[in-house]
Scaffold this motif. Sequence first.
Motif, PDB file in Angstrom:
ATOM      1  N   VAL A 273      36.290  43.877  38.998  1.00 26.83           N
ATOM      2  CA  VAL A 273      35.150  44.200  39.832  1.00 26.83           C
ATOM      3  C   VAL A 273      35.944  44.679  41.223  1.00 26.83           C
ATOM      4  O   VAL A 273      35.700  45.442  41.897  1.00 26.83           O
ATOM      5  N   LEU A 274      36.756  43.332  41.264  1.00 29.49           N
ATOM      6  CA  LEU A 274      37.670  43.415  42.631  1.00 29.49           C
ATOM      7  C   LEU A 274      38.494  44.665  43.057  1.00 29.49           C
ATOM      8  O   LEU A 274      38.516  45.462  43.984  1.00 29.49           O
ATOM      9  N   GLU A 275      38.921  45.202  41.742  1.00 26.03           N
ATOM     10  CA  GLU A 275      39.918  46.366  41.939  1.00 26.03           C
ATOM     11  C   GLU A 275      38.987  47.513  42.148  1.00 26.03           C
ATOM     12  O   GLU A 275      39.358  48.556  42.878  1.00 26.03           O
ATOM     13  N   GLN A 276      37.937  47.599  41.435  1.00 25.56           N
ATOM     14  CA  GLN A 276      36.915  48.693  41.710  1.00 25.56           C
ATOM     15  C   GLN A 276      36.352  48.728  42.994  1.00 25.56           C
ATOM     16  O   GLN A 276      36.477  49.829  43.605  1.00 25.56           O
ATOM     17  N   TYR A 277      36.188  47.356  43.625  1.00 31.82           N
ATOM     18  CA  TYR A 277      35.706  47.458  44.971  1.00 31.82           C
ATOM     19  C   TYR A 277      36.771  47.946  46.039  1.00 31.82           C
ATOM     20  O   TYR A 277      36.510  48.636  46.864  1.00 31.82           O
ATOM     21  N   ARG A 278      38.197  47.480  45.779  1.00 37.12           N
ATOM     22  CA  ARG A 278      39.213  48.136  46.548  1.00 37.12           C
ATOM     23  C   ARG A 278      39.220  49.369  46.440  1.00 37.12           C
ATOM     24  O   ARG A 278      39.883  50.203  47.279  1.00 37.12           O
TER      25      ARG A 278
END
Length: 164
Positions: free
Chosen positions: A61-66
């Motif tokens: 999710v963090l990578e997607q958010y970034r």
Amino acid sequence: MGPLEPNAAELVLGLIVFFFIFGILGAVLLPRIERVLAQRSDAIEGGLERAEAQQAEAQRVLEQYRAEIAAARQEAAAIRQTAVEQGAAHLAEVRAQGQAQRDELVAQAQVQLAADKVIAEAALREDVVRVAVELAGRIVGEPLGELPRTREIAEEFFAEPVNS
């Protein structure tokens, strides 16, 4: 019979009771303890696995958010660039319109000035001719305004080039 020499009947009875209690504990209590330990082990290992899965999900999710943030920044930069280009084009258009209006106003003003110059020159010539004729009439002592050639003489005077 002391402590080092036990009574055989007591020893046998003690061993029978010991093995009986050991058998009951081994048959009843030991499976329960093993089951509880297995459940706790499963809970701990499962908790670790769930925690690792949640951590992996959080990382995803963090990578997607970034990635979304990066895409939004690129889109914002593109929008800003488009706005700058449109603003520059609009500014150039407004400047061109302003320049055209200024040129038109300057041309109109030059035409108006030329017309005003012609009108002022004609009015000034009339006044100069009138004053000159009146002054010449005072010098001569007779009115010269009614002479037919007075106007022609004044026009010839104004037609001569002025020597500086």
